[in-house]
Each structure stands twice: as structure tokens, then as C-alpha cells.
Write a protein that holds these residues in place. Structure first.
Motif, PDB file in Angstrom:
ATOM      1  N   ALA A  18      19.022   4.147  60.728  1.00  0.00           N
ATOM      2  CA  ALA A  18      17.686   4.557  60.322  1.00  0.00           C
ATOM      3  C   ALA A  18      17.618   4.580  58.826  1.00  0.00           C
ATOM      4  O   ALA A  18      18.199   5.433  58.186  1.00  0.00           O
ATOM      5  CB  ALA A  18      17.348   5.925  60.879  1.00  0.00           C
ATOM      6  N   ALA A  21      11.526   3.192  55.616  1.00  0.00           N
ATOM      7  CA  ALA A  21      10.702   2.085  56.106  1.00  0.00           C
ATOM      8  C   ALA A  21      10.468   1.046  55.037  1.00  0.00           C
ATOM      9  O   ALA A  21      10.398  -0.129  55.315  1.00  0.00           O
ATOM     10  CB  ALA A  21       9.365   2.626  56.602  1.00  0.00           C
ATOM     11  N   SER A 364       9.924   0.831  70.433  1.00  0.00           N
ATOM     12  CA  SER A 364       9.752   1.620  69.210  1.00  0.00           C
ATOM     13  C   SER A 364       9.157   2.983  69.528  1.00  0.00           C
ATOM     14  O   SER A 364       8.697   3.255  70.643  1.00  0.00           O
ATOM     15  CB  SER A 364       8.835   0.882  68.230  1.00  0.00           C
ATOM     16  N   ASP A 368       8.083   4.772  63.795  1.00  0.00           N
ATOM     17  CA  ASP A 368       8.821   3.609  63.297  1.00  0.00           C
ATOM     18  C   ASP A 368       7.895   2.641  62.564  1.00  0.00           C
ATOM     19  O   ASP A 368       6.759   2.418  62.982  1.00  0.00           O
ATOM     20  CB  ASP A 368       9.484   2.858  64.459  1.00  0.00           C
ATOM     21  N   THR A 370       7.492  -1.030  62.139  1.00  0.00           N
ATOM     22  CA  THR A 370       7.945  -2.307  62.700  1.00  0.00           C
ATOM     23  C   THR A 370       7.299  -3.504  62.010  1.00  0.00           C
ATOM     24  O   THR A 370       7.380  -4.621  62.507  1.00  0.00           O
ATOM     25  CB  THR A 370       7.638  -2.359  64.213  1.00  0.00           C
ATOM     26  N   SER A 427      13.712  -1.196  67.295  1.00  0.00           N
ATOM     27  CA  SER A 427      12.639  -1.272  66.305  1.00  0.00           C
ATOM     28  C   SER A 427      13.094  -1.213  64.861  1.00  0.00           C
ATOM     29  O   SER A 427      12.434  -1.762  63.981  1.00  0.00           O
ATOM     30  CB  SER A 427      11.654  -0.117  66.543  1.00  0.00           C
ATOM     31  N   GLN A 428      14.193  -0.541  64.588  1.00  0.00           N
ATOM     32  CA  GLN A 428      14.546  -0.296  63.194  1.00  0.00           C
ATOM     33  C   GLN A 428      15.134  -1.534  62.529  1.00  0.00           C
ATOM     34  O   GLN A 428      15.899  -2.286  63.140  1.00  0.00           O
ATOM     35  CB  GLN A 428      15.547   0.859  63.097  1.00  0.00           C
ATOM     36  N   ARG A 429      14.789  -1.699  61.269  1.00  0.00           N
ATOM     37  CA  ARG A 429      15.308  -2.832  60.519  1.00  0.00           C
ATOM     38  C   ARG A 429      16.814  -2.695  60.289  1.00  0.00           C
ATOM     39  O   ARG A 429      17.538  -3.689  60.296  1.00  0.00           O
ATOM     40  CB  ARG A 429      14.569  -2.911  59.179  1.00  0.00           C
ATOM     41  N   GLN A 431      20.248  -0.967  61.698  1.00  0.00           N
ATOM     42  CA  GLN A 431      20.857  -0.278  62.835  1.00  0.00           C
ATOM     43  C   GLN A 431      22.351  -0.550  62.836  1.00  0.00           C
ATOM     44  O   GLN A 431      22.772  -1.693  62.627  1.00  0.00           O
ATOM     45  CB  GLN A 431      20.248  -0.765  64.155  1.00  0.00           C
ATOM     46  N   SER A 592      24.228   7.452  61.318  1.00  0.00           N
ATOM     47  CA  SER A 592      23.066   7.559  60.439  1.00  0.00           C
ATOM     48  C   SER A 592      23.496   7.206  59.029  1.00  0.00           C
ATOM     49  O   SER A 592      24.629   7.475  58.616  1.00  0.00           O
ATOM     50  CB  SER A 592      22.467   8.969  60.481  1.00  0.00           C
TER      51      SER A 592
END
Length: 616
Positions: A18, A21, A364, A368, A370, A427-429, A431, A592
Motif C-alpha cells: 500500500a 495513491a 478494489s 483505493d 485505481t 487494485s493497488q499499484r 503490492q 506494508s
């Protein structure tokens, strides 16, 4: 070509869970800029008169305005230059043997009659394109004047040049005709890519939504006036996304000069500029409207656009009423954060479904961001599910089983119109379990049918679960529950002694493999998820180690890391042992990431994510 760089996707993508964004401005990748540059040159070539009566000749441009086109092996297959009630519809159909593509290019406004067509702000029925759709009468008429001949030529070209990609492009009026023509060609069953430059609005909200769902690459420039026309107050809408050039005229465009603006009828980007410009309409990475244009022609266009301004001013002063204004929805959360395929209305269910070629299915949450999928993968359709918001355009009946509920819901709802290739993703860019900076598994996927997007064996291989003997563990482990779950999920199959596959439920599968099971199987799996008394994490973990079995693989599916990286990502010169390859993946110390990742490492040190791996 690789599926794209997630910002060299993340040469550190393998390690994140995470991250913020927006770590950097929303620049486009170099591959996206390269594509826009190439098709801007194709659009510019449509302005060159020597390409309008040149069947069998190579595509050329006066001056040095389309060098990439001229350096390729091209052949003009046919040209069109139709003078009709809607102006002049001109352009060509050509083949590019170097890049293996068929290109339909529409010329932009060249004459006074073209601009008169542009001045007509009437909407007309376009239900042949999509239910509830209306289109600008001039743009639709201009396409219909040449539709039969272009469709016939495309059919012939696709037969001759089997496997070539179809691309439709145009600038200005040519962009508008290209957008409508691409929609019609897609409805006729052709898979294609659409690139437009300085395109005006072409129709109502229903048409803009349909265009968005089909996929398009619409570029605007700074304060170019033409994308602002016809006005929204006349019932016109723009599709999403918008690729907005933020620099001025005659300035070399870089990846950081283009912003991706999401949302139908977004008031950001070009629409957010206070002062309009005519000159900005001519500069789209190159001098797109034909290169050496005389000042007299430019002045004539400025005069015509000034007339448009006067007409609009009279309309708004005397006739426009605030209460009738067409305003974009204030619900911008999903438009800005999530780029998803709209759910069909009830009256659209009877329309023939146009099957997509490739689609990303994303699980997602509403918090999030996206939007990076749109930015880095504009040529993929996207279905982005928001599991914790029942008002989202795409959601799930039960928020249970982690990503599995999304994957199953997509398959069930789209079973009769599945795309050729599907990627099921988180969904996360950033990970921790992302394995590689590239996602280009499509060529291998089409041959193999199913792939796990994770190559490294760390977590899951060679064996993760022993259903017949695993006992209780304090961590979240599915072993002790897998025996009964397997019997419930696959009642007709013997329980295997060992289960093994690389972790984390990001996978690719083709349509044929999904359809090898009846729809009722997927409904059974989803019903099990809904009914099981297992917790969300445990039920999700059981599905995570069942996908490969669902899609026809043996209970232990652990291809060597070397073969996986080579076949899936084209990385064939790595130094590998059976389950790992040097320099590709290191299990991070935490799931994380530190604040500021990937520019800040585990110990607070600065790091450069554009090359190498982060410190573990």
C-alpha cells in the motif's frame, strides 16, 4: 510489445502493498507517448494531398512531419474524398507492414464547408450505434457517406493481412468521424484501437458512455477550443479518458507533459482552461494539420472560430437557461478513482454484445486509487469492482472471500460475452506480491490458457497445503480447512495429497478455458463463498489455492521460475535456480511499505526505483 510499464511498473512492484495513491504527477509511460506520436503522424498524413490519390503507393508527407510513418513499409490500399452535404470526408486506408497494422486515417477540416458542418450543433438519432445514443448530425452524416466503402476495404485488408492490428485515427473533424466510424466498425465485430487528436464532442451522454466502455485514446492540447465544441449545454458529452498535453505550441512533448484525465464530461484538463486558443488546435506533438500551412489559411480558420464564438455568445445571452444546463454528475469519486465498464441498462440487454479482446478485472475498495490502470494500460478494457460500496457501478453481492468474490461475479455476469483474454488483479499499484515490472503475458496466455502472474516460488511452491494431514496453525493458513472445503467445492473429484501454486491470486486466463466449465460451476463456487462459516481471510485463502485447479491445471502447478519469466515476460537471460531468479524478487521484511515508497527505502534511505531492486 510489453503490456506496459507500471512506471517501470514498479521495478519495485514485487515488494509493495500500500503506497500513496499519487507518488508522482500522473505522467504517461514512454510507450503511451510513443503510440500517440506515431498516430499523430498518421493523422497528419491524411492532410497531405499526395496521399489522397495514391493507391498502391507508400504514405508520404511534405516536409518532415511523419518520419516514423515514412520509415515504415506502408501501402495505401484505398483513398476516399467524398464531397457531401456535411462537407468533405477525406482520408485513406493503409497497411503498415513494419508495425503489422491496418490504419484508417481521417483528414481534419480542410475547407469552409467542413467548418460549416462543424457549426451545426444538432443531435440526431444514432440508435444504430448504441441504445439511446444521439450523434452530431454532421459528423454522423460524414461517416455514413463513406461507411460502406471503408467497411468493405477494412474487411478485405483484414483478410489479406491476417493478424494485423486495426487502428482508426484522425485530427479535429477527422477525429470526430474516426470516433463514430470506430464505434460502427467495432459493432461490426472488428477489434481496433482508436486515437483522436483535438476531437470535438461527437454525441450525447449515452454515446460518450458507449465510447468509454469500448475504449479510446482521446488527446487534447492545453486550451484548444475545438474539444470544447459543441458545448455541453447543447446536450453533447465527451468520453473518458482524456490525454491532456499541458505545454504550449511548438514545444517538444515529454511523458511529464501529458496528464490523464478520467471521467466522462470531466471539467478538468482542456475543459478547465479559462481561455480558448485556435493555435493550440494545430499542435499535437507535431504540427498535425499538414505542416506548412499558409498564414492566410490559419487566419481564415481563426475567423470561422470567431464566428462560432459569436453564435455561442448570442445563444447563451438570449436563450440558455441555467436550469436546463447539462451538467456533469457531481459523483466524481468513481469517475476519478475507478475506471470501470458501465453496467448495461435493462433495455440494452437485448442488443448484440460486442466481445472485447482483453480486459482487466480488478478487486478494489472505495478508498483505493485505481486510476493508474487507465494511465498505464489505456488499450485494455477494465472492470473495476468496489467491494465495500453497494452504490458503485460494479460491486459484489457479498463482500466475502477477498478478491475471489469479484472474480467469480465477473465470470458469472459476463459468461456469455467474455473477452478473449482476462487478467484478474488486485487494485493497488504497489503490492508486495507483484512479481515483475511488466504484465505482458498475452502471447503466452493465448497458447497456455491459464497463467499465474507470479513466477517466484516464495510462498506457495513447491507445496503449500497437505489437505489430508495438515493440522492447526496459529497464522492464517488454509491447510486444516482445505480438506472439507475441497470436498464441498469439487464434490466429484478425489482430494489431492498436495496443493501447490505461487501465491496471491493474480492470474491470467483465456476465454476458452473459462468456458470449459459451465456457468453453474462458477455459481456453485460463489454460493460456497457466501454460505461458508469460514472467515473472509480463510475462505479467500482456500480460493487462492484453488484457481489453478478450477482452470484445468494439476493440483501442484509450479512451473520453473526460469520458464515462467521467459514465457510470460520475455525475460529469458536470467540466472535462475528452480524457484527463483537473480535480481527478480526478494521477500520484503514487512507487508506494508514505508511512507514515501518507492523513493524511500526500509531504513529511510533514498532510492531510485527506475533501476535495480530496493533494499530488502
Amino acid at each position: 510489445m510489453h503490456l506496459g510499464h507500471l512506471w517501470h511498473l514498479v521495478a519495485a512492484a514485487a515488494f509493495a502493498v500500500a503506497a500513496p495513491a499519487r507518488l508522482v504527477p500522473r505522467d504517461v509511460s514512454s510507450s503511451v507517448l510513443e503510440q500517440f506520436t506515431l498516430y499523430a503522424q498518421w493523422a497528419a498524413a491524411a492532410y497531405c494531398s499526395n496521399n489522397l490519390d495514391s493507391t498502391g503507393d507508400a504514405i508520404t508527407c511534405a516536409g518532415d512531419y511523419c518520419p516514423e510513418v515514412e520509415s515504415s513499409k506502408t501501402i495505401s490500399l484505398s483513398e476516399f474524398n467524398d464531397t457531401n452535404d456535411f462537407g468533405d470526408t477525406a482520408g485513406f486506408v493503409a497497411v503498415d507492414e513494419t508495425n503489422k497494422q491496418i490504419v484508417v486515417a481521417f483528414r481534419g477540416s480542410k475547407s469552409i464547408s467542413n467548418w460549416i458542418a462543424d457549426l451545426d450543433f444538432d443531435l440526431t438519432d444514432a440508435s444504430d450505434l448504441c441504445d439511446g445514443c444521439e450523434a452530431h448530425s454532421g459528423f454522423l452524416g460524414a461517416w455514413e457517406a463513406v461507411a460502406d466503402s471503408i467497411t468493405s476495404q477494412v474487411a478485405s485488408a483484414k483478410q489479406t493481412y491476417s493478424g494485423y492490428t486495426l487502428v482508426v485515427t484522425g485530427h479535429s473533424l477527422g477525429g470526430a468521424i474516426a470516433a463514430i466510424g470506430a464505434t460502427a466498425l467495432r459493432n461490426a465485430g472488428y477489434d481496433l484501437n482508436l486515437y483522436t487528436f483535438g476531437q470535438p464532442r461527437v454525441g450525447n451522454l449515452a454515446l460518450a458512455t458507449y465510447l468509454t466502455e469500448q475504449g479510446n485514446n482521446r488527446m487534447t492540447h492545453l486550451n484548444d477550443i475545438v474539444p470544447r465544441l459543441p458545448p455541453m449545454d447543447f446536450g453533447f458529452s465527451h468520453s473518458s479518458p482524456e490525454y491532456w498535453i499541458t505545454t504550449g505550441d511548438d514545444v517538444t512533448v515529454t511523458t511529464s507533459d501529458i496528464e490523464v484525465i478520467d471521467g466522462i464530461d470531466s471539467t478538468a484538463g482542456n475543459a478547465g482552461e479559462l481561455i480558448e486558443s485556435v493555435d493550440a488546435h494545430a499542435w499535437y506533438i507535431i504540427d498535425i494539420d499538414g505542416g506548412p500551412q499558409s498564414p492566410r489559411r490559419r487566419n481564415r480558420i481563426k475567423s470561422i472560430l470567431l464566428t462560432i464564438f459569436i453564435v455561442l455568445a448570442i445563444y447563451f445571452i438570449f436563450f440558455a437557461h441555467p436550469e436546463s444546463s447539462h451538467k456533469p454528475s457531481t459523483k466524481t469519486d468513481y469517475a476519478q478513482l475507478h475506471k470501470a465498464t458501465p453496467t448495461p441498462k435493462a433495455d440494452e440487454q437485448a442488443r448484440p454484445v460486442i466481445r472485447k479482446h482483453k480486459e482487466m478485472i480488478v478487486a478494489s475498495m472505495k478508498s483505493d486509487d485505481t486510476s493508474w490502470f487507465t494511465e498505464y494500460f489505456p488499450d485494455w478494457s477494465r472492470s473495476i469492482y468496489v467491494v465495500d460500496d453497494k452504490t458503485a457501478p460494479l460491486t459484489v453481492p457479498y463482500n466475502k472471500g477477498r478478491e475471489s468474490m469479484v472474480y467469480l461475479t465477473y465470470i458469472i455476469d459476463n459468461y456469455d460475452s467474455l473477452p478473449d483474454v482476462m487478467l484478474f488483479l488486485h487494485s493497488q499499484r504497489f503490492q508486495w506480491h507483484n512479481d515483475d515490472p511488466y504484465y505482458d503475458g498475452v502471447p503466452y496466455l493465448q497458447k497456455k490458457g491459464y497463467v499465474n502472474l507470479r513466477c517466484v516460488w516464495t510462498l506457495g511452491c513447491p507445496v503449500e497445503i497437505h489437505p489430508l494431514s495438515d493440522g492447526h496453525r496459529d497464522d492464517v493458513h488454509a491447510g486444516e480447512y482445505f480438506l472439507n472445503a475441497f470436498k464441498e467445492l469439487f464434490p466429484s473429484y478425489p482430494v489431492p495429497e498436495e496443493i501447490g501454486t505461487s501465491c496471491c491470486a493474480q492470474l491470467g486466463v483465456n476465454r476458452t478455458v473459462v468456458l470449459s466449465r459451465p456457468k453453474s460451476d462458477y455459481e456453485h463456487f460463489r454460493n460456497w463463498l457466501a454460505a461458508t462459516t469460514l472467515t473472509d481471510d480463510l475462505s479467500g485463502r482456500i480460493m487462492e489455492y484453488s484457481w489453478h485447479i478450477i482452470f484445468g491445471q494439476k493440483a501442484v502447478y509450479c512451473p520453473s521460475a526460469e520458464a515462467c519469466y521467459c514465457n510470460l515476460y520475455g525475460l529469458c537471460d536470467l540466472k535462475c535456480s528452480e524457484g527463483t531468479c537473480a535480481g527478480r524478487y526478494v521477500l520484503p521484511p514487512f507487508s506494508s511499505l514505508p511512507k514515501g515508497w518507492p523513493y524511500v527505502g526500509w531504513d529511510g534511505q533514498a532510492q531510485n526505483p527506475s533501476y535495480g531492486l530496493p533494499e530488502s
